[in-house]
Design a protein around this motif. Structure first.
Motif, PDB file in Angstrom:
ATOM      1  N   GLU A  13     -28.440   1.360  17.600  1.00 46.10           N
ATOM      2  CA  GLU A  13     -29.785   1.367  17.028  1.00 46.10           C
ATOM      3  C   GLU A  13     -30.034   0.121  16.182  1.00 46.10           C
ATOM      4  N   GLN A  30     -42.919   0.386  12.930  1.00 45.53           N
ATOM      5  CA  GLN A  30     -42.138   1.298  13.770  1.00 45.53           C
ATOM      6  C   GLN A  30     -42.148   0.812  15.206  1.00 45.53           C
ATOM      7  N   GLU A  57     -40.591   2.199  19.344  1.00 45.50           N
ATOM      8  CA  GLU A  57     -40.000   3.275  20.125  1.00 45.50           C
ATOM      9  C   GLU A  57     -38.830   2.731  20.932  1.00 45.50           C
ATOM     10  N   TYR A  58     -37.695   3.389  20.816  1.00 39.93           N
ATOM     11  CA  TYR A  58     -36.505   3.022  21.575  1.00 39.93           C
ATOM     12  C   TYR A  58     -35.956   4.289  22.237  1.00 39.93           C
ATOM     13  N   ASP A  59     -35.851   4.271  23.557  1.00 45.47           N
ATOM     14  CA  ASP A  59     -35.328   5.430  24.293  1.00 45.47           C
ATOM     15  C   ASP A  59     -36.047   6.724  23.902  1.00 45.47           C
ATOM     16  N   ASN A  60     -37.392   6.659  23.911  1.00 43.40           N
ATOM     17  CA  ASN A  60     -38.235   7.815  23.609  1.00 43.40           C
ATOM     18  C   ASN A  60     -38.062   8.338  22.184  1.00 43.40           C
ATOM     19  N   LYS A  61     -37.561   7.476  21.294  1.00 45.08           N
ATOM     20  CA  LYS A  61     -37.389   7.859  19.892  1.00 45.08           C
ATOM     21  C   LYS A  61     -38.114   6.846  19.019  1.00 45.08           C
ATOM     22  N   VAL A 111     -38.507   4.847  15.792  1.00 52.28           N
ATOM     23  CA  VAL A 111     -37.667   4.402  14.683  1.00 52.28           C
ATOM     24  C   VAL A 111     -38.552   3.637  13.703  1.00 52.28           C
TER      25      VAL A 111
END
Length: 363
Positions: free
Chosen positions: A132, A174, A176-180, A182
């Protein structure tokens, strides 16, 4: 499990810099910048890995907000102080050396419950949090010169969402990384607010007399290639006779103030790179060096001026100034030392001319 700090300084513009500039000098510039950032470490960060244009640090203990912001400022200050040194004391005219001051820096900081892997007896952060932290390097911050602190770390050290000081002005962001999603805080840094470290002023020589020795040759290369033959000490072995060894920092680009040593018959002559007060762009490309090591002479200044003839040829003018103080040394210089120096200069510079001619004929 105690949280671990992940600290990643990343040089902005690295890919374009390396691909569009001379490879060897660009590598040296990047290596120097990475080294000064490593040396800027004041909070006990451990270096996990050098990742090309970035450094991957970690610390298995959380710093305070004040400690972290001070470390970030130290790293930025070290980086931009070194770029200013490269800019002010530059000798080489190549694209790598002239465009280095355009490089910038971003720092990504994250924390979490980190796992570790040991490779060749070296522990490295491993797992989701390390991934991450690296993904945060790809974000929507509209700058190449900023600090980004993940929400996880901001909460841990109690960094307010809109913390503001003379150097920092944090905003929320913010990605989005892999549908999350952050979240993070970021602050674009104004490097004019950094207190850059002072560095030694390059020595500029004022010469109020004619050179004791002057010699001119034609080189079968352009002026930029010519100065590389002289200022890159690794290449001097190809044309400079009588020198047993050149001792220098192989990972440093030659600039005003850098030093190297010539070993001749077991004697070490220490040289420093200098320039003339009257040096100007109209004169051509100039490389100079000074030593106070030779016997019967107090100081020797050698200046190499490269003047373009055309795209493939240049004229090299070598000027040697022999500085003596005592009457005895002046007499000895005029009757003996000048001839010794002249013979060595003529021989080596003729070698350089022939070397460039051989290469030109092969191409």
């Amino acid at each position: 499990m105690a949280k671990t700090l992940l600290f990643l300084p990343d040089i902005s513009g690295f890919t374009e810099f390396v691909q569009t500039t001379e490879a060897q000098h660009s590598q040296h510039v990047i290596a120097e910048l990475l080294e000064v950032m490593i040396e800027s470490n004041t909070i006990g960060l451990e270096l996990a890995e050098v990742e090309g244009d970035a450094l991957f640090f970690f610390k298995e203990e959380m710093p305070s907000l004040e400690q972290l912001l001070a470390q970030i400022e130290n790293t930025f200050t070290a980086f931009y102080s070194h770029l200013k040194l490269l800019e002010k004391n530059r000798v080489c005219p190549c694209m790598a050396c002239t465009t280095a001051p355009q490089l910038q820096l971003k720092i990504i900081v994250h924390c979490g419950d980190v796992e570790f892997i040991t490779v060749q007896n070296k522990r490295k952060p491993f797992g989701a949090e390390a991934i991450e932290a690296h993904r945060l390097m790809k974000n929507d911050v509209d700058s190449d010169n900023y600090i980004l602190i993940s929400d996880a770390l901001a909460n841990e050290i109690m960094l307010p969402a809109h913390y503001k000081s003379k150097l920092y002005d944090f905003q929320e962001g913010q990605n989005e990384y892999d549908n999350k999603i952050v979240k993070y805080l970021y602050s674009i840094l104004d490097k004019d607010h950094l207190k850059l470290k002072p560095f030694a002023t390059a020595q500029k020589i004022s010469l109020d007399k004619s050179a004791d020795i002057t010699y001119e040759v034609e080189l079968y290369c352009n002026a930029q290639e010519g100065i590389e033959w002289v200022s890159n000490y690794a290449r001097r072995y190809e044309w400079a006779e009588g020198v047993d060894q050149f001792i220098y920092n192989e990972h440093e680009v030659t600039r005003l103030g850098t030093e190297h040593t010539c070993v001749i018959n077991g004697k070490h002559l220490n040289f420093v790179t200098v320039t003339k007060n009257d040096a100007s762009a109209a004169s051509g490309l100039i490389y100079g060096e000074m030593t106070d090591g030779p016997p019967f002479v107090d100081k020797v200044y050698q200046f190499y001026t490269f003047q373009p003839i055309n795209a493939q040829r240049s004229k090299l003018i070598v000027e040697v100034y022999l500085e003596t103080k005592s009457i005895f040394k002046k007499v000895f210089k005029n009757f003996f030392i000048k001839d010794v120096f002249r013979k060595g200069i003529v021989k080596n510079i003729d070698n350089l001319s022939e070397k460039t001619k051989e290469i030109a004929l092969e191409e």
